[in-house]
Write a protein that holds these residues in place. Structure first.
Motif, mmCIF file in Angstrom:
data_model
loop_
_atom_site.group_PDB
_atom_site.id
_atom_site.type_symbol
_atom_site.label_atom_id
_atom_site.label_comp_id
_atom_site.label_asym_id
_atom_site.label_seq_id
_atom_site.Cartn_x
_atom_site.Cartn_y
_atom_site.Cartn_z
ATOM 1 N N VAL A 295 7.755 1.805 5.607
ATOM 2 C CA VAL A 295 6.989 2.814 4.881
ATOM 3 C C VAL A 295 7.846 3.305 3.722
ATOM 4 C CG1 VAL A 295 5.865 5.062 4.998
ATOM 5 C CG2 VAL A 295 5.754 3.506 6.960
ATOM 6 N N LEU A 296 7.370 3.110 2.511
ATOM 7 C CA LEU A 296 8.124 3.512 1.323
ATOM 8 C C LEU A 296 7.848 4.953 0.913
ATOM 9 C CD1 LEU A 296 7.563 0.357 -0.940
ATOM 10 C CD2 LEU A 296 9.463 0.802 0.615
ATOM 11 N N MET A 297 6.617 5.396 1.108
ATOM 12 C CA MET A 297 6.232 6.725 0.630
ATOM 13 C C MET A 297 5.035 7.226 1.413
ATOM 14 S SD MET A 297 4.847 7.816 -3.171
ATOM 15 C CE MET A 297 6.472 7.825 -3.928
ATOM 16 N N VAL A 298 5.019 8.531 1.651
ATOM 17 C CA VAL A 298 3.853 9.210 2.227
ATOM 18 C C VAL A 298 3.613 10.469 1.406
ATOM 19 C CG1 VAL A 298 2.835 10.243 4.280
ATOM 20 C CG2 VAL A 298 4.491 8.366 4.531
ATOM 21 N N LYS A 299 2.384 10.660 0.957
ATOM 22 C CA LYS A 299 2.088 11.837 0.136
ATOM 23 C C LYS A 299 0.681 12.329 0.443
ATOM 24 C CE LYS A 299 1.958 13.509 -4.674
ATOM 25 N NZ LYS A 299 2.817 14.689 -4.405
ATOM 26 N N ALA A 300 0.552 13.616 0.681
ATOM 27 C CA ALA A 300 -0.750 14.236 0.907
ATOM 28 C C ALA A 300 -1.306 14.755 -0.414
ATOM 29 C CB ALA A 300 -0.625 15.368 1.916
ATOM 30 N N PHE A 301 -2.556 14.435 -0.684
ATOM 31 C CA PHE A 301 -3.256 14.948 -1.856
ATOM 32 C C PHE A 301 -4.392 15.848 -1.391
ATOM 33 C CE2 PHE A 301 -1.417 11.068 -3.696
ATOM 34 C CZ PHE A 301 -0.956 11.536 -4.923
ATOM 35 N N LYS A 302 -4.513 16.994 -1.997
ATOM 36 C CA LYS A 302 -5.627 17.882 -1.744
ATOM 37 C C LYS A 302 -6.769 17.575 -2.711
ATOM 38 C CE LYS A 302 -3.933 20.438 1.574
ATOM 39 N NZ LYS A 302 -4.553 20.425 2.935
ATOM 40 N N LYS A 303 -7.975 17.896 -2.320
ATOM 41 C CA LYS A 303 -9.129 17.682 -3.180
ATOM 42 C C LYS A 303 -8.884 18.333 -4.537
ATOM 43 C CE LYS A 303 -14.149 18.291 -3.415
ATOM 44 N NZ LYS A 303 -15.364 18.767 -2.701
ATOM 45 N N GLY A 304 -9.070 17.530 -5.599
ATOM 46 C CA GLY A 304 -8.871 18.031 -6.954
ATOM 47 C C GLY A 304 -7.485 17.791 -7.514
ATOM 48 N N ASP A 305 -6.522 17.376 -6.666
ATOM 49 C CA ASP A 305 -5.174 17.082 -7.155
ATOM 50 C C ASP A 305 -5.193 15.881 -8.096
ATOM 51 O OD1 ASP A 305 -4.095 19.112 -5.671
ATOM 52 O OD2 ASP A 305 -3.148 17.827 -4.160
ATOM 53 N N ALA A 306 -4.370 15.912 -9.129
ATOM 54 C CA ALA A 306 -4.207 14.751 -10.005
ATOM 55 C C ALA A 306 -3.532 13.631 -9.232
ATOM 56 C CB ALA A 306 -3.380 15.125 -11.224
ATOM 57 N N LEU A 307 -4.066 12.431 -9.348
ATOM 58 C CA LEU A 307 -3.516 11.296 -8.614
ATOM 59 C C LEU A 307 -2.421 10.632 -9.445
ATOM 60 C CD1 LEU A 307 -6.752 9.766 -7.056
ATOM 61 C CD2 LEU A 307 -5.062 11.274 -5.995
ATOM 62 N N LEU A 308 -1.242 11.183 -9.384
ATOM 63 C CA LEU A 308 -0.085 10.596 -10.031
ATOM 64 C C LEU A 308 1.163 11.013 -9.265
ATOM 65 C CD1 LEU A 308 0.764 12.376 -13.394
ATOM 66 C CD2 LEU A 308 -0.388 13.464 -11.498
ATOM 67 N N LEU A 309 2.212 10.188 -9.394
ATOM 68 C CA LEU A 309 3.459 10.427 -8.664
ATOM 69 C C LEU A 309 4.535 11.006 -9.551
ATOM 70 C CD1 LEU A 309 3.576 7.161 -6.516
ATOM 71 C CD2 LEU A 309 2.605 9.384 -5.911
ATOM 72 N N THR A 310 4.499 10.687 -10.829
ATOM 73 C CA THR A 310 5.473 11.205 -11.780
ATOM 74 C C THR A 310 4.756 11.585 -13.066
ATOM 75 O OG1 THR A 310 5.929 9.003 -12.683
ATOM 76 C CG2 THR A 310 7.312 9.745 -10.849
#
Length: 609
Positions: A68-83
């Motif tokens: 597993v390289l990465m785990v990230k939780a996104f909430k509704k409406g969050d911008a889908l980007l990592l950097t």
């Protein structure tokens, strides 16, 4: 340039391996999913479901090759980007989601940052909340060479072409979704050649089949670990390369998916992709390297449409049946320049040599550049003639992607890989032996034919990339369902290849009626390489289905036993440019839409027969 991926967590704790062995390919239930058994009475507490946080890196260990390289939780409406910083065009999460990046080794060692060096197969998985999960897995196929950012720590794969984005599928539909880079990050064919010019068999295997199979297995395993239960159904949804990937799964890994939606499948890979370079060789050998202009293309291709689009006395604006279109510009004075004996004095006129070149574009590759009279053979037969290496694009489709000023890059890459000479490719092809140097320009007709033959001969080294096995018995026997569709004005992949494959499957699987019990094909007049107008006529506005419409047919077939209908109605969308809504039936192959009476632009005016 290949992006090196972190190998951290590869030696992760294995205490949970036993709990996931079944989910990673053990004995399955009726749909190829692991049977959820009753745990033995040992007094041990049940395993805790995975959380959407970094604890997953140590707790999810389905095998020693997976990290597993990465785990990230996104909430509704969050911008889908990592950097970086979000912009107005940055997609946002449509619901609360858990985003996971995996790496599946062993990859391919080599020089750091070399195109042929890989840390493994990158996979991105999107998981809706337990409350929003619809108990489906719905993964997406790739496009082109199917490389991407799935194995990096900085990028999120934005979409999957005509099949839509995995994040949206998870957020809106509520299905677990995933994509894969099939083992490489580069966007061209450089990854498939070793530094010494030889075939990179390791990454060909990952690209051809292993990457998509690992995505299926690991997505099922992660879903079970995250929700504590197996998915009820698994679906593949891909277009172009993604369509080929779907067929590969049906052929090689028939237990991976219950339903497969395969649009414009890029199977017959080396055959049609080598032939994609043929129009450029015609230009080099017959037209002194001077490409057909956009005006000339529009003039001749629209003339072909005008000659073959009349139904009920009305011009449809697109060719409804390319198999019946035998338009020949060499005999049409209206497109021949007045200086050459024709009647056309516009910038769109063509010389006799250019008119003949159009016939070659439409017919497809031959060993010596010859082309038969279209009245006798227009190149659209279900099986290739002896003189024809592969099919060309249909009359009336846009040719500018293949016969324009530059070659379609995948085609020159593929010929370089077949001949194991990187200099044949365009300059974007990078290799230690020598970068691409547009060597394709000097190829003769026999040399391109040799490359075509080499592509077939190298199938073992290329991990059977042609994906053309007609034996789908294992997929059929596991009650799998497959819907394929292809635009008859496809601008990159000749639809005749899909017709050819379906006919071969029907022959091997007991006939058309028996084959339709698990595999159905729809052909879409006027549709290009995607859900769009593929013709040279900008005003065509052909009636088209949607990916969602076809996916719903698939899920109804798998989950409720409702067979896809003999006719599917396609419609246009009203807009300022095209206010009149048109419709047309898409008939279950081999049936065709036959006009009866009424408005030819309405589906009610046709029967499927």
């Amino acid at each position: 340039m290949a992006v090196k991926r972190s190998g951290a967590s590869r030696a992760a704790t294995c205490c949970c391996i036993a709990a996931f062995l079944t989910a990673c390919g053990g004995s399955g239930g009726t749909r190829g999913f692991p049977t959820v058994g009753i745990p033995p009475v040992t007094g041990a507490p049940p395993l805790q479901k995975l959380a959407c946080d970094d604890s997953m890196k140590s707790r999810f260990a389905p095998d020693a090759a997976t990290a597993v390289l990465m785990v990230k939780a996104f909430k509704k409406g969050d911008a889908l980007l990592l950097t970086g910083t979000a912009s107005p065009s940055t997609p946002v999460a449509q619901n609360d989601l858990c985003f996971v990046k995996l790496n599946v080794g062993p990859g391919n060692p080599g020089v750091a940052d070399a195109s042929s060096t890989s840390a493994g197969i990158g996979i991105e998985i999107w998981l809706p909340t337990a409350a929003n999960w619809n108990k489906r897995i719905h993964v997406k196929g790739g496009g082109g060479w199917a490389g991407g950012t799935q194995g990096t720590l900085t990028g999120i794969t934005p979409n999957s072409g005509s099949a839509g984005s995995a994040s949206e599928t998870a957020g809106v539909e509520g299905a677990v979704s995933a994509t894969t880079d099939t083992g490489h990050a580069v966007s061209n064919g450089s990854f498939a050649m070793n530094p010494d010019g030889t075939v990179n068999t390791v990454l060909w295997k990952d690209f051809s089949g292993r990457g998509i199979h690992e995505m299926a297995v690991k997505t099922k395993a992660l879903a079970k670990a995250y929700y504590g239960e197996d998915a009820k159904y698994a679906y593949w949804n891909g277009f172009s390369t993604g369509g080929r990937q779907g067929l590969k799964e049906a052929q090689a890994n028939p237990a991976d998916f219950d339903g497969i939606l395969a649009g414009a499948p890029a199977n017959n890979w080396t055959k049609f992709i080598t032939t994609e370079l043929y129009p450029q060789i015609v230009v080099q050998r017959d037209l002194a390297g001077v490409s057909i202009t956009a005006a000339q293309h529009t003039s001749v291709s629209n003339a072909a449409i005008n000659a073959c689009d009349v139904v009920g006395g009305v011009h449809l604006g697109y060719v409804p049946d390319p198999a019946a279109c035998r338009y020949d510009p060499t005999t049409d004075a209206a497109v021949i320049c007045s200086a050459d004996g024709g009647t056309n004095a516009t910038a769109g006129c063509v010389t006799p040599a250019q008119a003949l070149a159009f016939n070659k574009f439409w017919y497809g590759q031959t060993a010596n550049g010859a082309v038969p009279n279209p009245a006798a053979d227009n190149g659209f037969a279900a099986a290739t003639a002896a003189s024809q290496k592969w099919y060309g694009l249909a009359r009336g489709s846009s040719l500018m992607g293949l016969a324009g000023a530059t070659p379609f890059p995948i085609s020159s890459d593929m010929v370089a890989l077949e001949l194991q000479d990187p200099t044949i490719a365009t300059p974007s092809f990078l290799n230690a032996t020598g970068n691409g140097a547009d060597g394709w320009k000097s190829l003769t007709y026999p040399q391109l034919a040799n490359a075509w033959d080499r592509g077939v001969a190298l199938q073992t080294a290329f991990a059977n990339i042609n994906t053309d096995s007609a034996d789908l018995s294992a997929f059929r026997d596991r009650k799998g369902k497959l819907i394929s569709y292809h635009g008859l004005a496809d601008t990159l992949i000749p639809p005749q290849g899909t017709i050819n494959y379906y006919s071969r499957v029907a022959t091997q699987m007991g006939g058309v009626a028996a084959t339709q019990g698990f595999y159905r094909l729809y052909l879409v007049p006027g549709m290009g390489h995607g859900f769009s107008n593929g013709t040279s006529n900008a005003s065509a506005n052909p009636p088209l289905p949607t990916n969602a419409q076809l996916y719903e047919l698939l899920t109804a077939w798998v989950e409720r036993g409702i067979e896809p209908p003999v006719r599917v109605e396609a419609t246009t969308l009203a807009s300022a440019s095209f206010p009149v809504v048109k419709s047309r039936p898409l008939c279950l192959y081999p049936l065709k839409a036959n006009y009866t009476s009424g408005d030819p632009n309405l589906a009610a005016s046709y029967t499927c027969s």
